[in-house]
Design a protein around this motif. Structure first.
Motif, PDB file in Angstrom:
ATOM      1  N   PRO A  24       0.831  -1.205   0.000  1.00 24.63           N
ATOM      2  CA  PRO A  24       0.000   0.000   0.000  1.00 24.63           C
ATOM      3  C   PRO A  24       0.864   1.253   0.000  1.00 24.63           C
ATOM      4  O   PRO A  24       1.918   1.278   0.629  1.00 24.63           O
ATOM      5  CB  PRO A  24      -0.791  -0.092   1.303  1.00 24.63           C
ATOM      6  N   ARG A  25       0.363   2.267  -0.704  1.00 26.85           N
ATOM      7  CA  ARG A  25       1.156   3.496  -0.799  1.00 26.85           C
ATOM      8  C   ARG A  25       0.865   4.439   0.353  1.00 26.85           C
ATOM      9  O   ARG A  25      -0.195   4.385   0.948  1.00 26.85           O
ATOM     10  CB  ARG A  25       0.833   4.187  -2.132  1.00 26.85           C
ATOM     11  N   GLU A  26       1.822   5.305   0.575  1.00 25.43           N
ATOM     12  CA  GLU A  26       1.615   6.376   1.558  1.00 25.43           C
ATOM     13  C   GLU A  26       0.669   7.400   0.958  1.00 25.43           C
ATOM     14  O   GLU A  26       0.544   7.518  -0.247  1.00 25.43           O
ATOM     15  CB  GLU A  26       2.960   7.073   1.827  1.00 25.43           C
ATOM     16  N   THR A  27       0.038   8.161   1.820  1.00 20.41           N
ATOM     17  CA  THR A  27      -0.807   9.241   1.306  1.00 20.41           C
ATOM     18  C   THR A  27       0.039  10.269   0.551  1.00 20.41           C
ATOM     19  O   THR A  27       1.188  10.492   0.902  1.00 20.41           O
ATOM     20  CB  THR A  27      -1.573   9.925   2.450  1.00 20.41           C
ATOM     21  N   GLY A  31      -2.770  15.921  -0.947  1.00 18.90           N
ATOM     22  CA  GLY A  31      -3.687  15.157  -0.101  1.00 18.90           C
ATOM     23  C   GLY A  31      -4.699  16.021   0.612  1.00 18.90           C
ATOM     24  O   GLY A  31      -4.469  17.195   0.835  1.00 18.90           O
ATOM     25  N   PRO A  32      -5.899  15.440   0.961  1.00 19.74           N
ATOM     26  CA  PRO A  32      -6.900  16.241   1.662  1.00 19.74           C
ATOM     27  C   PRO A  32      -6.495  16.453   3.104  1.00 19.74           C
ATOM     28  O   PRO A  32      -5.966  15.551   3.740  1.00 19.74           O
ATOM     29  CB  PRO A  32      -8.158  15.375   1.585  1.00 19.74           C
ATOM     30  N   ARG A  33      -6.692  17.640   3.619  1.00 20.35           N
ATOM     31  CA  ARG A  33      -6.419  17.908   5.026  1.00 20.35           C
ATOM     32  C   ARG A  33      -7.735  18.306   5.669  1.00 20.35           C
ATOM     33  O   ARG A  33      -8.341  19.301   5.293  1.00 20.35           O
ATOM     34  CB  ARG A  33      -5.375  19.024   5.163  1.00 20.35           C
ATOM     35  N   LEU A  34      -8.175  17.479   6.606  1.00 22.90           N
ATOM     36  CA  LEU A  34      -9.473  17.726   7.223  1.00 22.90           C
ATOM     37  C   LEU A  34      -9.277  18.535   8.500  1.00 22.90           C
ATOM     38  O   LEU A  34      -8.904  17.997   9.532  1.00 22.90           O
ATOM     39  CB  LEU A  34     -10.182  16.402   7.525  1.00 22.90           C
ATOM     40  N   THR A  35      -9.497  19.814   8.385  1.00 23.88           N
ATOM     41  CA  THR A  35      -9.349  20.699   9.546  1.00 23.88           C
ATOM     42  C   THR A  35     -10.733  21.056  10.078  1.00 23.88           C
ATOM     43  O   THR A  35     -11.710  21.060   9.317  1.00 23.88           O
ATOM     44  CB  THR A  35      -8.633  22.005   9.140  1.00 23.88           C
TER      45      THR A  35
ATOM     46  N   MET B 137      -6.934   9.002   5.911  1.00 25.07           N
ATOM     47  CA  MET B 137      -5.527   8.718   5.649  1.00 25.07           C
ATOM     48  C   MET B 137      -4.707   9.281   6.798  1.00 25.07           C
ATOM     49  O   MET B 137      -4.962  10.404   7.243  1.00 25.07           O
ATOM     50  CB  MET B 137      -5.094   9.398   4.356  1.00 25.07           C
ATOM     51  N   ARG B 138      -3.749   8.496   7.239  1.00 22.49           N
ATOM     52  CA  ARG B 138      -2.892   8.952   8.335  1.00 22.49           C
ATOM     53  C   ARG B 138      -2.265  10.308   7.973  1.00 22.49           C
ATOM     54  O   ARG B 138      -1.773  10.489   6.865  1.00 22.49           O
ATOM     55  CB  ARG B 138      -1.783   7.913   8.555  1.00 22.49           C
ATOM     56  N   THR B 140      -3.829  13.148   7.607  1.00 24.54           N
ATOM     57  CA  THR B 140      -4.694  14.131   6.939  1.00 24.54           C
ATOM     58  C   THR B 140      -5.685  14.770   7.905  1.00 24.54           C
ATOM     59  O   THR B 140      -6.250  15.817   7.610  1.00 24.54           O
ATOM     60  CB  THR B 140      -5.503  13.496   5.781  1.00 24.54           C
ATOM     61  N   LEU B 141      -5.916  14.114   9.039  1.00 24.76           N
ATOM     62  CA  LEU B 141      -6.857  14.657  10.017  1.00 24.76           C
ATOM     63  C   LEU B 141      -6.081  15.502  11.019  1.00 24.76           C
ATOM     64  O   LEU B 141      -5.223  15.005  11.735  1.00 24.76           O
ATOM     65  CB  LEU B 141      -7.574  13.503  10.725  1.00 24.76           C
ATOM     66  N   HIS B 158      -3.104   3.781   6.164  1.00 24.26           N
ATOM     67  CA  HIS B 158      -1.897   4.288   5.526  1.00 24.26           C
ATOM     68  C   HIS B 158      -2.038   4.461   4.018  1.00 24.26           C
ATOM     69  O   HIS B 158      -1.144   4.953   3.365  1.00 24.26           O
ATOM     70  CB  HIS B 158      -0.717   3.349   5.829  1.00 24.26           C
ATOM     71  N   SER B 159      -3.156   4.014   3.443  1.00 25.40           N
ATOM     72  CA  SER B 159      -3.298   4.172   1.995  1.00 25.40           C
ATOM     73  C   SER B 159      -4.766   4.257   1.580  1.00 25.40           C
ATOM     74  O   SER B 159      -5.660   3.824   2.315  1.00 25.40           O
ATOM     75  CB  SER B 159      -2.641   3.007   1.265  1.00 25.40           C
ATOM     76  N   GLU B 160      -4.981   4.806   0.385  1.00 21.04           N
ATOM     77  CA  GLU B 160      -6.340   4.905  -0.169  1.00 21.04           C
ATOM     78  C   GLU B 160      -6.913   3.513  -0.378  1.00 21.04           C
ATOM     79  O   GLU B 160      -8.083   3.252  -0.100  1.00 21.04           O
ATOM     80  CB  GLU B 160      -6.329   5.640  -1.523  1.00 21.04           C
TER      81      GLU B 160
END
Lengths: 271, 269
Positions: A24-27, A31-35, B137-138, B140-141, B158-160
């Motif tokens: 699996p890939r890293e984000t 990337g979306p940032r949920l603030t 996603m780790r 992003t929050l 860790h991934s989509e």
């Protein structure tokens, strides 16, 4: 034996390679940032503005004169609002009409007849249009006395898309400029045009900001050209439209009575 | 023909080849950017490095610049605050850039898998997903307690791909992803089940996809202006729209796309 070990070694490597490829890939960096701010709109009403200094702008404290009036009125009314600058006028209008947001600050003339049906306008500030000229280009004061015929033979600087028929009818030459109002001011300073039209408050702001050393060289012709309100515009389709427009009316009335409205105007050199 | 003549011709040819190659390389400036895999925006597994990669290459070719994208894991890229990057500038807080050029935009969305829910989920405000488990996603929050306080349980992945698999298996109720990336991955992972995935765009989540030139990059400001010019050219000649339409579909570019791009251009001016 040796060939078996070699075979195993190859299989192991293939396995590792496959694992690496399917891992699996890293984000991503995109990337979306949920603030929490992203979800603020539930409690807070957003008022959209665009860059229109000094009325609505990033460049002034409290995002400009009209933003400050709107914030002041809602504060008096006890309603939590947030001014959000979309920079581009069309994007602020898009937020209001397509995203069905509650309100924006702007001008009535920007909307079509159909769009006007879903909107309610409440003026915050009345702009006065004036003609500006550049004194070093002219030996005497330019005057129009409310009649364009008096400026016959002079060159008017127009923005692309501007209706110039009345000027042409009065025998005024036209030079159309691409870009914004700053380009017009530069043309005026370069003596390529004789006069331009602008809201007085905006004209003063542009001169102060961009031509500080030459402030006295830009002059206003005495009679105003037009008057137009800069308003808070409510979207009737928004669920809280009635509640917030009522709150604004009440708050606006209060700041006019308690002197806060005048205080804000004075900060911007207006009364 | 004498041996010395043949050797001479070979030498001459070599000099010519070297000369031509050298001239070509000298005329073309090579600029390197670091990126992490974010398909379909940036990906070494997609043609022309993905949608944003293709935009970057198209604008570069208009200004005689060769842009090279090096794909690096995000953890490493976030620690690298000295090189040029592509992506969202928010991810590189602390680094100074001489030019940031927005070349595209993206928006975030909540996805859910219909067959796992008897009752339809409709998201308008955060209160609508109270009681559900949200996969994110780790990294992003930004404020997990904020979601806890709203009664939303958060599970990080860790991934989509992992998020979408959890969503389908019912381990999470919803997940937040970049809208286009989510749609892209669902089509790749579950091509026969695409219709069962529903998404809701998160209002106000539009963010820029940019190229960022580090403040110490030689001639960074001028390079930024060149890239800006390249972008203007491909927007005007239609190449830009063709690239975006490859991913969004013909005439399906979001209507506010160019307004958003103009807004970000102003903000990073």
């Amino acid at each position: 034996m040796e060939s078996k070990v070699k075979g195993l070694y190859i299989v192991l490597w293939i396995g590792i390679l496959l694992m690496a490829l399917t891992a699996p890939r890293e984000t991503g960096a995109t990337g979306p940032r949920l603030t929490p701010e992203l979800f603020e709109s539930e409690e807070t009403i957003k008022i959209f503005i665009y860059e229109y200094p000094p009325l609505t702008t990033f460049e002034m404290p409290n995002k400009g004169l009209c933003s400050e009036i709107v914030l002041g009125a809602f504060k008096e009314a006890g309603v939590k609002v947030k001014i959000e600058n979309q920079v581009v006028k069309s994007l602020a209008m898009y937020s209001l009409l397509q995203d069905n947001e509650a309100a924006m600050i702007g001008e009535k003339s920007d909307f079509s007849e159909d769009e006007l049906k879903q909107l309610v306008f409440m003026p915050c500030y009345i702009m006065k249009g004036v003609y500006l000229y550049y004194k070093p280009r002219h030996n005497k004061e330019l005057r129009w006395y409310g009649k364009l015929d008096n400026l016959k033979g002079y060159t008017y600087g127009a923005l692309e898309g501007e209706d110039v028929t009345t000027y042409e009818k009065a025998g005024i030459k036209i030079k159309t400029v691409k870009g914004g109002i700053l380009s017009l001011f530069k043309m005026l300073q370069a003596k390529k045009i004789d006069f331009l039209g602008v809201a007085d408050i905006r004209g003063e702001w542009f001169v102060k900001k961009h031509f500080q050393k030459e402030e006295n060289n830009f002059a206003k012709m005495k009679v105003p050209v037009w008057e137009a309100p800069f308003s808070i515009i409510f979207n009737k389709k928004h669920a809280r439209s009635k509640e917030i427009s009522k709150a604004f009316t009440e708050g606006f009335h209060k700041i006019k009575q308690n002197g806060k409205y005048i205080e804000i105007l004075e900060k911007y050199g207006k009364k | 023909m004498k041996k010395t003549n043949i050797a001479g011709i070979i030498l001459l040819l070599q000099v010519l080849i070297f000369g031509v190659t050298f001239t070509a390389l000298a005329a073309e400036q090579i600029v390197e950017f670091g990126s992490s895999e974010t398909p379909p925006f940036w990906s070494e597994h997609l043609p022309e490095d993905g949608m944003a990669g293709e935009i970057l290459h198209a604008m570069s070719s208009e200004i005689d610049v060769k842009s090279v994208i090096k794909f690096i894991p995000l953890k490493r890229i976030r620690k690298d605050l000295i090189n040029n990057h592509v992506g969202n500038p928010d991810n590189f807080a602390g680094q100074e850039f001489s030019a940031v050029i927005p070349i595209a935009v993206f928006r975030a969305a909540f996805f859910y898998y219909k067959p796992n829910h008897k009752k339809e989920i409709i998201y308008r405000v955060l209160g609508d997903i109270k009681g559900y488990t949200l996969g994110v996603m780790r990294g992003t929050l930004i404020d997990i307690p904020f979601f806890d306080n709203k009664g939303i349980k958060v599970e990080q992945s860790h991934s989509e791909i992992s998020l979408l698999k959890k969503l389908k298996n019912g381990r999470i109720d919803l997940c937040s992803l970049i809208k286009l990336s989510g749609i892209f991955e669902i089509n790749k992972l579950f091509p026969k089940d695409v219709g069962n995935f529903v998404h809701f765009e998160i209002k106000g989540s539009v963010s820029p996809v940019t190229i960022m030139i580090d403040k110490n990059h030689p001639g960074g400001k001028e390079l930024g202006k060149k890239y800006d010019k390249g972008l203007k050219i491909i927007i005007e000649n239609g190449k830009y729209n063709k690239i975006i339409e490859k991913y969004y579909g013909k005439k399906k570019i979001p209507p506010d796309w160019f307004m958003q791009l103009e807004k970000f251009k102003y903000m990073f001016r």
